[in-house]
Scaffold this motif. Structure first.
Motif, PDB file in Angstrom:
ATOM      1  N   UNK A 209      -1.435  35.919   9.538  1.00 37.10           N
ATOM      2  CA  UNK A 209      -0.525  36.660   8.654  1.00 37.10           C
ATOM      3  C   UNK A 209       0.916  36.553   9.157  1.00 37.10           C
ATOM      4  N   UNK A 212       2.065  33.231   8.210  1.00 35.35           N
ATOM      5  CA  UNK A 212       2.274  33.168   6.768  1.00 35.35           C
ATOM      6  C   UNK A 212       3.645  33.737   6.408  1.00 35.35           C
ATOM      7  N   UNK A 213       3.964  34.843   7.050  1.00 36.26           N
ATOM      8  CA  UNK A 213       5.264  35.472   6.810  1.00 36.26           C
ATOM      9  C   UNK A 213       6.395  34.484   7.126  1.00 36.26           C
ATOM     10  N   UNK A 216       6.395  31.497   4.569  1.00 41.64           N
ATOM     11  CA  UNK A 216       6.912  31.850   3.235  1.00 41.64           C
ATOM     12  C   UNK A 216       8.440  31.887   3.252  1.00 41.64           C
ATOM     13  N   UNK A 217       8.995  32.221   4.411  1.00 47.60           N
ATOM     14  CA  UNK A 217      10.450  32.260   4.544  1.00 47.60           C
ATOM     15  C   UNK A 217      11.108  30.892   4.486  1.00 47.60           C
TER      16      UNK A 217
ATOM     17  N   UNK B 212       6.333  39.051  -0.876  1.00 44.46           N
ATOM     18  CA  UNK B 212       5.152  38.907  -0.012  1.00 44.46           C
ATOM     19  C   UNK B 212       5.589  38.691   1.429  1.00 44.46           C
ATOM     20  N   UNK B 213       6.604  37.847   1.613  1.00 44.58           N
ATOM     21  CA  UNK B 213       7.128  37.580   2.954  1.00 44.58           C
ATOM     22  C   UNK B 213       7.576  38.893   3.613  1.00 44.58           C
ATOM     23  N   UNK B 216       4.519  41.271   4.336  1.00 48.41           N
ATOM     24  CA  UNK B 216       3.697  40.837   5.475  1.00 48.41           C
ATOM     25  C   UNK B 216       4.363  41.234   6.792  1.00 48.41           C
ATOM     26  N   UNK B 217       5.683  41.288   6.785  1.00 40.64           N
ATOM     27  CA  UNK B 217       6.423  41.678   7.980  1.00 40.64           C
ATOM     28  C   UNK B 217       6.238  43.147   8.366  1.00 40.64           C
ATOM     29  N   UNK B 219       3.295  44.661   8.575  1.00 39.03           N
ATOM     30  CA  UNK B 219       1.917  44.883   9.043  1.00 39.03           C
ATOM     31  C   UNK B 219       1.870  45.736  10.313  1.00 39.03           C
ATOM     32  N   UNK B 221      -1.110  47.644  12.861  1.00 37.79           N
ATOM     33  CA  UNK B 221      -2.552  47.732  13.121  1.00 37.79           C
ATOM     34  C   UNK B 221      -2.837  48.878  14.068  1.00 37.79           C
ATOM     35  N   UNK B 253      -4.343  40.819   1.663  1.00 40.69           N
ATOM     36  CA  UNK B 253      -3.986  40.114   2.905  1.00 40.69           C
ATOM     37  C   UNK B 253      -4.404  40.891   4.152  1.00 40.69           C
TER      38      UNK B 253
END
Lengths: 329, 329
Positions: A209, A212-213, A216-217, B212-213, B216-217, B219, B221, B253
């Motif tokens: 992920x 992916x971030x 995508x940039x 989305x970019x 995702x940044x 995230x 946990x 995601x």
């Protein structure tokens, strides 16, 4: 449609060395493991030869640990098999994609080649190349049927993973009525489609992920958003902690953009080459673009590799080639 | 398995009013349009009744413009049909989901109900409820076959869209061998799976990828990566140019991360509320978590909404509630 020599080889030989291409994907591993299972069901001795241990992501294949990288073991296997051995290269229309396995397989005769990629090579002794087929997994199902075998649940699972992988879960152009019919039979044999999807699609690492971030940039669009580029650098891999395999499927994001006709994903590999995935949606033949740079593939999915030049150069060369392909040039 | 009264109704009646639920999705519209096509092929007069014009996203259905919202037209249609009319409610096991169409359909007898949702209601005169079926589209295919009809390409397209929509492209648990077998026949009838996938999945805006970019940044946990949070702020919407609908599916995601048991997506909405989507993979019941905050849903997919508190607060409250749910608290 399966050359008779191939079926005869499977019927008559007793020892098989089965291999697939470097950096194997779901279709490569699924068809490899599926064929091994079919041959074992026919009481054959089989050696599943791989260049490197199976990537973590694909360890969900129950038999993945039985694939072997050891040349010493291979040597022993072939000594036991004597002249009754055959080799099989799966999902690998170009001999270079076998990497160092080329040498190992060259010692065995006959070499059977089964692949669904459009190729222009003629390596191997018996070849079955079916560019209309969705996947090598689909072709292995046909082999199974032609040999009068009923796939075990394990084999059905392997082949289902192969088909799902190479059709993007039945979304790509290569998905035919026969593909779905075979998928239906594999589910009939006990495969759980949700379980397969969860292995392939719900099994991501956090590093993926993060990568992916970053990727995508890098989105760049050209020609009124009809061409989309993304890329990943070695630095991004290092920073995210992701591996090359974690970038699989990223090409689908630019591809999914409305208006995008061709998308390209450029990957800086550890060996300093740049590996390129190309995707089209019918507007031009990206395998022709890939061929210009020594690569190949299908009309809507192709790839090539660059050596000794930087990302920006690769981007520019591909951009020109794609533009010209879109203009029918 | 299809109640004989239903087949008899389709065979004997001459006029049909066919309807589906409010805010129709791909399965609702696909099964509606597919059944209309089958009935027309049998020389029936058919009125496709909808509450609102078909949403833009689903205008790719060739016949979507022929669906009708007009009660005056319906009145004329029924007057012409006399006592030879029947009504059909598709993909709609609960009468409330018909919205204002309830009244229109109540005037027609018999009312046939065909649905694949688990329901606890008993409305309608003849009911065929098949919770084991992947989609109402799959059920309409069975109706087509039982009536001895061969689906036209148009009908096959409608039913294929329905099936793909409700199975997440053959990935959900509901995908059975029969689902894939029917899909194979529809592709055999000329449906192009890539075209369908491209309508349903390749229709993203660039703003969506930008959003989305950013998302995702965000995230985060917790509890050894078993709980994953992402969020989107109003600022991100503004910066990317994306709309709330463009964030649809982002929850998949964090959900796809290996080890994640519960994922949460927090959205700052234009009205200053924070809308929350929760997903689980079986380890706990997220509808219970959602209920604590006035929301609801299913065991593995639920949602709730917060008013007057900030993202960080919402995050902390949910984190505590999810932790406790995972501990069986």
């Amino acid at each position: 449609m399966i050359p008779e020599e191939i079926l005869q080889t499977f019927r008559e030989k007793t020892h098989f060395v089965v291999a697939t291409h470097m950096h194997p994907d779901g279709d490569a591993l699924g068809s490899l493991l599926g064929l091994i299972e079919i041959l074992k069901q026919m009481d054959k001795k089989v050696f599943g030869l791989v260049e490197e241990p199976v990537p973590d992501f694909y360890r969900f294949f129950p038999q993945s640990a039985q694939l072997n990288t050891s040349r010493a073991d291979l040597h022993d296997f072939l000594r036991a098999g004597g002249s009754d051995a055959a080799a099989v290269a799966l999902d690998c229309g170009e001999i270079e994609r076998l990497g160092s396995l080329q040498v190992a397989l060259a010692a065995i005769k006959p070499l059977v080649v089964i692949d669904h990629h459009q190729t222009h090579q003629n390596y191997g002794d018996y070849r079955w190349i079916e560019p209309a087929s969705s996947s090598t997994g689909e072709m292995i199902y046909e082999v199974c049927e032609a040999l009068g075998q009923t796939p075990t649940l394990r084999c059905a699972f392997d082949l289902y993973v192969a088909i799902v992988s190479d059709t993007g879960s039945f979304r790509y152009e290569c998905t035919g009525a026969r593909t779905l019919e075979i998928a239906a039979r594999l589910v009939g044999a006990g495969v759980n489609p949700q379980e397969v999807a969860s292995h392939l699609y719900d099994n991501y690492k956090v590093a993926r992920l993060k990568l992916m971030e970053m990727v995508l940039g890098t989105l760049r669009l050209h020609e009124e958003n009809s061409i989309a580029f993304i890329h990943v650098t070695r630095e991004m891999f290092a920073k995210s902690g992701a591996l090359a395999e974690d970038a699989e499927g990223f090409i689908d994001y630019p591809r999914a953009l409305a208006g995008v006709k061709v998308s390209a994903f450029l990957k800086e590999m550890p060996d300093d080459t740049i590996s390129v995935s190309l995707r089209a949606k019918g507007a031009c033949d990206v395998s022709e673009v890939a061929k210009r740079f020594g690569g190949g593939g299908h009309r809507n999915a192709a790839g090539c590799r660059f050596n000794g030049i930087g990302l920006e150069d690769v981007h520019n060369r591909l951009h020109r080639a794609i533009s010209s392909a879109l203009q029918g040039g």
